[in-house]
Design an enzyme around this catalytic site. Structure first.
Site, PDB file in Angstrom:
ATOM      1  N   ASP A  29      22.902  71.543  20.000  1.00 26.71           N
ATOM      2  CA  ASP A  29      21.522  71.924  20.454  1.00 26.71           C
ATOM      3  C   ASP A  29      20.862  70.813  19.939  1.00 26.71           C
ATOM      4  O   ASP A  29      20.885  70.008  18.999  1.00 26.71           O
ATOM      5  CB  ASP A  29      21.098  72.945  19.907  1.00 26.71           C
ATOM      6  N   HIS A  46      21.899  63.527  26.101  1.00 27.11           N
ATOM      7  CA  HIS A  46      23.297  63.979  26.248  1.00 27.11           C
ATOM      8  C   HIS A  46      24.372  62.753  25.929  1.00 27.11           C
ATOM      9  O   HIS A  46      25.466  63.013  25.470  1.00 27.11           O
ATOM     10  CB  HIS A  46      23.266  64.460  27.571  1.00 27.11           C
ATOM     11  N   LEU A 140      44.632  69.576  15.588  1.00 23.17           N
ATOM     12  CA  LEU A 140      43.229  70.180  15.811  1.00 23.17           C
ATOM     13  C   LEU A 140      43.478  70.590  17.270  1.00 23.17           C
ATOM     14  O   LEU A 140      43.835  69.657  18.369  1.00 23.17           O
ATOM     15  CB  LEU A 140      42.254  69.266  15.499  1.00 23.17           C
TER      16      LEU A 140
END
Length: 249
Positions: A29, A46, A140
């Protein structure tokens, strides 16, 4: 306890390598507010957020985190300005075009959760190709929540179960938490032990609302583009100093 070192030294963050969360979920956020502070367009925020994803993915992989789930685009984000939505739909392709070779080298597996079929074709193509090219990787698992909404996910699961019950495939007695989990996007993943939200906001925003029932929440003030390896180490340290009771004592 011993220090986990990143490429640029992490300051005074001792984390126990034996207690690294298997699954970390992050609500990324503050990209827009970061850009506004710097008098830049929101899409610049972004873009910088995408660079942070790269840093945090590398570090999580180095730490031995098994699953890293990132809230990239919610079912509610379609209401944002069209030019911003268009840019956000372009980001997965840009990210994977530049970062996929490194993900493959680091043995990272790419997965998605969410209503992917409703995404633009170019976005779907980028993520599906990345999933295909990394499907045999065993390090991962990097999970992008794209067009994801927790309530919609639960309703979809209930509808599927109701259809199977109506057709006689399952009985009421078979419906349990374990059975319900099988109908969620995260069916093959452990629930997150740690959920992090950046930017100072303290809410789930419809993210993994079933899966985070017993997660530890860490809310930090940094905007996502400013979040770095030291920030993640601090969040893990906070998590490791909590006692998870799961309703007990």
């Amino acid at each position: 306890m011993f220090p986990i070192k990143k490429r640029k030294a992490i300051k005074n963050n001792n984390i126990n390598a034996a207690q690294i969360p298997k699954h970390i979920a992050i609500i990324m956020d503050g990209n827009g507010r970061w850009a506004k502070q710097k008098k830049m367009p929101r899409i610049k925020g972004h873009y910088e957020g995408m660079q942070t994803v790269k840093k945090i993915t590398r570090y999580a992989s180095d730490l031995g985190v098994k699953y890293l789930t990132l809230y990239a685009f919610s079912t509610e984000n379609w209401s944002r300005p069209k030019d911003e939505v268009n840019y956000l739909m372009k980001l997965p392709g840009d990210f994977l075009n530049t970062f996929l070779p490194e993900l493959i080298e680091k043995n990272v597996k790419v997965e998605t959760i969410g209503f992917i079929d409703d995404l633009p074709d170019h976005t779907k193509k980028a993520v599906l190709e990345a999933k295909e090219k990394t499907k045999h990787n065993t390090g991962l698992t990097l999970v992008f929540a794209l067009n994801y909404g927790g309530r919609k996910e639960i309703i979809s699961a209930v509808q599927l179960i109701a259809e199977r019950y109506k057709s006689g495939e399952i009985s009421l007695d078979e419906i349990s938490e374990t059975h319900f989990n099988e109908y969620l996007f995260t069916a093959n993943m452990p629930d997150p032990e740690l959920l992090i939200r950046t930017s100072g906001e303290e809410r789930l925003s419809n993210f993994l609302i079933w899966q985070c029932s017993y997660s530890e929440f860490v809310f930090i003030d940094e905007f996502w583009p400013d979040f770095n390896e030291e920030s993640l180490a601090q969040c893990i340290s906070i998590y490791q100093n909590r006692h998870r009771r799961f309703g007990g004592l």
